[in-house]
Design a protein around this motif. Sequence first.
Motif, PDB file in Angstrom:
ATOM      1  N   TYR A 150       0.814  -1.215   0.000  1.00 15.34           N
ATOM      2  CA  TYR A 150       0.000   0.000   0.000  1.00 15.34           C
ATOM      3  C   TYR A 150       0.846   1.264   0.000  1.00 15.34           C
ATOM      4  O   TYR A 150       0.585   2.212  -0.744  1.00 15.34           O
ATOM      5  N   ARG A 151       1.889   1.303   0.816  1.00 16.89           N
ATOM      6  CA  ARG A 151       2.684   2.521   0.957  1.00 16.89           C
ATOM      7  C   ARG A 151       4.060   2.421   0.296  1.00 16.89           C
ATOM      8  O   ARG A 151       4.920   3.250   0.563  1.00 16.89           O
ATOM      9  N   CYS A 152       4.260   1.434  -0.536  1.00 15.79           N
ATOM     10  CA  CYS A 152       5.555   1.286  -1.197  1.00 15.79           C
ATOM     11  C   CYS A 152       5.651   2.220  -2.393  1.00 15.79           C
ATOM     12  O   CYS A 152       4.853   2.106  -3.336  1.00 15.79           O
TER      13      CYS A 152
ATOM     14  N   TYR B 189      -3.710   0.258  -5.558  1.00 16.00           N
ATOM     15  CA  TYR B 189      -2.406   0.605  -4.990  1.00 16.00           C
ATOM     16  C   TYR B 189      -1.468   1.079  -6.103  1.00 16.00           C
ATOM     17  O   TYR B 189      -1.628   0.724  -7.274  1.00 16.00           O
TER      18      TYR B 189
ATOM     19  N   GLY C 214       1.174   3.112   9.369  1.00 15.40           N
ATOM     20  CA  GLY C 214       1.680   4.045   8.359  1.00 15.40           C
ATOM     21  C   GLY C 214       3.029   4.646   8.689  1.00 15.40           C
ATOM     22  O   GLY C 214       3.366   5.732   8.196  1.00 15.40           O
TER      23      GLY C 214
ATOM     24  N   SER D 153       4.871  -2.708   5.019  1.00 16.59           N
ATOM     25  CA  SER D 153       5.125  -1.945   3.793  1.00 16.59           C
ATOM     26  C   SER D 153       6.472  -1.244   3.926  1.00 16.59           C
ATOM     27  O   SER D 153       6.616  -0.307   4.714  1.00 16.59           O
TER      28      SER D 153
END
Length: 298
Positions: free
Chosen positions: A10-12, A36, A224, A265
């Motif tokens: 998701y946060r890559c 994503y 996050g 992530s």
Amino acid sequence: MTALLGLGTYRCPDTTEAALMAVVHGANWVDTAPNYGSGCAEALLRPVLTSYPDLRVSTKVGFIPPSAGRLGVHSGVLSAESASRGHCLTPDYITWQTARSRRLLGRMPDIVFLHNPEHDCQERDIAGRLYSAFAALEEACSRRAIGAYGVATWRGFSSKLLNVSTLLQLAAAAGGSGHHLRAIQLPVSLVHLAPVAEAIDGRGVLIEASAAGLDVFASAPLHGGEIPDIVTHELAELISPGATPAQAALSLVASAPGVRRVLLSTSSAEHWRQAADALGRPPLSPDVLRKVVDVLGT
């Protein structure tokens, strides 16, 4: 610990780079979604999945990236209204999107999660929405378009809109005793401690899922990336003496009863190694988990 480390994309910022890093360092699972990576994550994973056929992959269906929205409307599986809302779980869309995900990934996804089924949904609508979605996913399983399915939710369990018993009942109604509901995904962290507090008392979503044979994927274990900055030295020492704040936080998540996979992530090999080291240690005792809950509350 019995929980395994998996890559959450998701946060890559660079999905391909992150997946290559993770698999080189021993990851056997990567989790993604059509929305994503600005809608490109699934396609970016394809070369990695091709090079590492033993790497397992889960994706999702629900949130609609703009490119898929336009294609879905053109194909007649999405209304313009659904595309503008950015979320859809109708059977036609599920069938279309799971086939699209398979093409983009280059292989059958091991699990397809319904992505936040509580989104834009009233309590009176949720059972019908889930049943029709499960029926579409069962049909996809029967065609070998997907391996299995699950439910990934941010607030469905915490809000009591979803519960494991109802999910199992709906899956059995859609697919019989041999249904393919295999997993759930939900946030578990020092910020989202309620599932841990319930589990150490022998109740709640983690215990119920584990007892039913469902794999539990813990998402956002570092919230996050915010948690390492708010964990004090004293709290880290209480959880796991000598561990970094991130390692202490991950140790707690991985030690929660019922958690099977922890999705991290990151594109950093050093962060991955530290996380793998934390999950390689013995699980925290129930007494330690209870002390953390007592200190932080839920």
